[in-house]
Design an enzyme around this catalytic site. Structure first.
Site, mmCIF file in Angstrom:
data_model
loop_
_atom_site.group_PDB
_atom_site.id
_atom_site.type_symbol
_atom_site.label_atom_id
_atom_site.label_comp_id
_atom_site.label_asym_id
_atom_site.label_seq_id
_atom_site.Cartn_x
_atom_site.Cartn_y
_atom_site.Cartn_z
ATOM 1 C CG HIS A 180 0.886 0.656 7.297
ATOM 2 N ND1 HIS A 180 2.337 -0.140 7.991
ATOM 3 C CD2 HIS A 180 1.352 1.262 6.288
ATOM 4 C CE1 HIS A 180 3.207 0.381 7.508
ATOM 5 N NE2 HIS A 180 2.994 1.344 6.438
ATOM 6 C CD GLU A 181 -0.487 1.955 3.114
ATOM 7 O OE1 GLU A 181 -0.144 3.209 3.075
ATOM 8 O OE2 GLU A 181 0.307 1.025 3.209
ATOM 9 C CB CYS B 289 6.496 1.207 6.202
ATOM 10 S SG CYS B 289 5.892 2.991 5.648
ATOM 11 C CG LEU B 290 6.683 0.735 -0.083
ATOM 12 C CD1 LEU B 290 5.856 1.195 -1.349
ATOM 13 C CD2 LEU B 290 7.661 -0.215 -0.584
ATOM 14 C CG HIS C 91 1.278 6.352 6.050
ATOM 15 N ND1 HIS C 91 2.495 6.752 6.232
ATOM 16 C CD2 HIS C 91 1.594 5.002 5.554
ATOM 17 C CE1 HIS C 91 3.725 5.685 5.874
ATOM 18 N NE2 HIS C 91 2.937 4.571 5.804
ATOM 19 C CD GLN D 125 4.003 5.517 2.462
ATOM 20 O OE1 GLN D 125 2.941 4.922 1.916
ATOM 21 N NE2 GLN D 125 5.086 4.809 2.653
ATOM 22 N N GLY E 106 0.726 -1.155 -0.192
ATOM 23 C CA GLY E 106 0.056 0.178 0.163
ATOM 24 C C GLY E 106 0.977 1.188 -0.032
HETATM 25 ZN ZN ZN Z 1 3.773 2.622 5.246
#
Ligand code: ZN
Length: 165
Positions: A131-132, A89-90, A135, A51, A46
């Protein structure tokens, strides 16, 4: 469409509360298209708009096959159960930590044209929703862990999972 640069932990933009999307225009559509391309290239689960440095409440989530879910102004409606597994996480590349999340989550969100819809998911999808969405409020999963997992700990976790099956 274009691949955008993913913002890495330590950048102020990851700690900001994002503003709602109010204009369902070409600019939003370009953002969502770019986010999907960026997520596909990064092979992540995701990606949230902050991000890629955009402080708006928009998220894309990888689904089955090539399908990706676009969530604009998403909100959690219902959650239940519990699961604990390694999360990454990216924006925190190459690291993992154990995070406990609800096992079931139901959300509502707008699509790219502003239409509201509901979606629900279990396990990885439920984890991804949580998680998303975090953010969008300026939070990273690392706030929920006591340490990053070592290679040995990760391996031990996956081995224990295999033994359970
Ligand atoms: Zn993340």
């Amino acid at each position: 469409m274009a691949i955008r640069r993913i913002v890495i932990q330590g950048d102020d933009r990851l700690g900001k509360r994002c503003r709602p999307v109010t204009d369902f225009n070409k600019r939003l559509h370009d953002l969502l298209d770019d986010m999907k391309e960026t997520l596909a290239e990064a092979q992540g689960a995701g990606l949230a708009a902050p991000q890629v440095g955009v402080l708006r409440r928009a998220v894309v989530i990888a689904g089955d096959g090539d399908d990706m879910l676009e969530l604009v102004n998403p909100e959690i409606l219902e959650q239940s159960g519990q699961q604990t597994s390694p999360e990454g996480c990216l924006s925190v590349p190459g690291k993992w930590g154990m995070v406990t999340r609800p096992n079931f989550v139901r959300i509502r969100a707008q699509d790219r044209y502003g239409e509201w819809f509901e979606a629900e998911g279990e396990e990885l999808m439920a984890r991804c929703f949580c998680h998303e969405l975090e953010h969008l409020d300026g939070h990273l999963y690392v706030e929920r862990i006591d340490h990053f997992l070592s290679e040995e700990e990760l391996e031990a976790y996956y081995q224990s999972q295999e033994e359970e099956e």
